[in-house]
Design a protein around this motif. Structure first.
Motif, PDB file in Angstrom:
ATOM      1  N   LYS A 157       0.835  -1.198   0.000  1.00  0.00           N
ATOM      2  CA  LYS A 157       0.000   0.000   0.000  1.00  0.00           C
ATOM      3  C   LYS A 157       0.870   1.249   0.000  1.00  0.00           C
ATOM      4  O   LYS A 157       1.819   1.351   0.775  1.00  0.00           O
ATOM      5  N   TYR A 158       0.509   2.185  -0.882  1.00  0.00           N
ATOM      6  CA  TYR A 158       1.100   3.522  -0.877  1.00  0.00           C
ATOM      7  C   TYR A 158      -0.063   4.498  -0.940  1.00  0.00           C
ATOM      8  O   TYR A 158      -0.796   4.539  -1.934  1.00  0.00           O
ATOM      9  N   ARG A 159      -0.274   5.238   0.135  1.00  0.00           N
ATOM     10  CA  ARG A 159      -1.401   6.166   0.258  1.00  0.00           C
ATOM     11  C   ARG A 159      -2.708   5.440  -0.030  1.00  0.00           C
ATOM     12  O   ARG A 159      -3.030   4.505   0.662  1.00  0.00           O
ATOM     13  N   GLN A 160      -3.435   5.856  -1.068  1.00  0.00           N
ATOM     14  CA  GLN A 160      -4.743   5.260  -1.343  1.00  0.00           C
ATOM     15  C   GLN A 160      -4.712   4.314  -2.540  1.00  0.00           C
ATOM     16  O   GLN A 160      -5.675   4.230  -3.317  1.00  0.00           O
ATOM     17  N   ALA A 161      -3.599   3.593  -2.701  1.00  0.00           N
ATOM     18  CA  ALA A 161      -3.471   2.650  -3.812  1.00  0.00           C
ATOM     19  C   ALA A 161      -2.697   1.418  -3.357  1.00  0.00           C
ATOM     20  O   ALA A 161      -1.918   1.465  -2.405  1.00  0.00           O
ATOM     21  N   THR A 202      -6.947   0.811  -6.855  1.00  0.00           N
ATOM     22  CA  THR A 202      -7.211   2.010  -6.072  1.00  0.00           C
ATOM     23  C   THR A 202      -8.035   1.624  -4.848  1.00  0.00           C
ATOM     24  O   THR A 202      -8.788   0.652  -4.880  1.00  0.00           O
ATOM     25  N   GLU A 237      -9.734   4.266  -3.367  1.00  0.00           N
ATOM     26  CA  GLU A 237     -10.793   5.263  -3.508  1.00  0.00           C
ATOM     27  C   GLU A 237     -10.785   5.761  -4.944  1.00  0.00           C
ATOM     28  O   GLU A 237      -9.951   6.593  -5.306  1.00  0.00           O
ATOM     29  N   ARG A 255      -9.666   9.528  -6.717  1.00  0.00           N
ATOM     30  CA  ARG A 255      -8.923  10.350  -5.748  1.00  0.00           C
ATOM     31  C   ARG A 255      -7.437  10.520  -6.075  1.00  0.00           C
ATOM     32  O   ARG A 255      -6.715  11.175  -5.337  1.00  0.00           O
ATOM     33  N   GLY A 305      -4.960   8.239  -6.057  1.00  0.00           N
ATOM     34  CA  GLY A 305      -4.003   7.381  -5.349  1.00  0.00           C
ATOM     35  C   GLY A 305      -3.066   6.626  -6.279  1.00  0.00           C
ATOM     36  O   GLY A 305      -1.844   6.659  -6.082  1.00  0.00           O
ATOM     37  N   LYS A 311      -0.387   8.940  -7.855  1.00  0.00           N
ATOM     38  CA  LYS A 311       0.703   9.268  -6.918  1.00  0.00           C
ATOM     39  C   LYS A 311       1.650   8.081  -6.761  1.00  0.00           C
ATOM     40  O   LYS A 311       2.865   8.246  -6.725  1.00  0.00           O
ATOM     41  N   LEU A 312       1.085   6.884  -6.670  1.00  0.00           N
ATOM     42  CA  LEU A 312       1.896   5.678  -6.539  1.00  0.00           C
ATOM     43  C   LEU A 312       2.819   5.529  -7.751  1.00  0.00           C
ATOM     44  O   LEU A 312       4.013   5.286  -7.606  1.00  0.00           O
TER      45      LEU A 312
END
Length: 143
Positions: free
Chosen positions: A35-39, A57, A59, A62, A64, A67-68
């Motif tokens: 997991k990295y943030r929301q992904a 994802t 969410e 959003r 995620g 960003k990943l």
């Protein structure tokens, strides 16, 4: 350590282990997501590249996964390794995030916008970053 091993170590230092178990033919199968943030990403570092096996994802809508991938691209640039993987839209293993998930064509466009080269092969669309190791190869055609 090799550049690929250093890339893996950095990836593991900035992510959290998040395995997901599902049942196929009544037998439990665990995928080693991180997991990295929301992904979530399930990556393979064993083939000489960073291979994206699955990307999900938590969410929808959003950012995620974007960003990943930006972090993963930064790691790849820093250590001089390539990223590869198949591009295939699929319904994620539960729990399925609320919101609209990308279709196959939207997913291809998303990867393209993020700087990935997409190559159509017999088995499907393959992504490469920073670029395919075989430009204009007869086996594949750039998407």
């Amino acid at each position: 350590m090799t550049p690929l091993e250093l890339a893996r170590k950095e990836w593991e230092n900035i992510t959290v282990r998040a395995p997901k178990t599902h049942f196929r033919y009544r037998k439990p199968i665990t995928h080693e997501f991180r997991k990295y943030r929301q992904a979530l990403a399930w990556l393979d570092f064993d083939g000489g590249y960073i291979e994206i096996v699955k990307l999900e994802t938590l969410e929808a809508g959003r950012g995620g996964p974007t960003k990943l991938l930006e972090v993963l691209k930064d790691i790849a640039r820093r250590y001089g390794v390539r990223i590869t993987g198949g591009v295939r839209a699929y319904k994620p293993d539960g729990p399925v995030p609320a919101g609209k998930l990308l279709s196959q064509s939207e997913l291809e466009e998303w990867y393209h916008r993020l700087g990935f080269q997409l190559v159509r092969e017999k088995c499907g669309v393959i992504l490469w970053y920073p670029g395919a190791p075989y430009p204009n190869c007869a086996v594949g055609a750039e998407v």
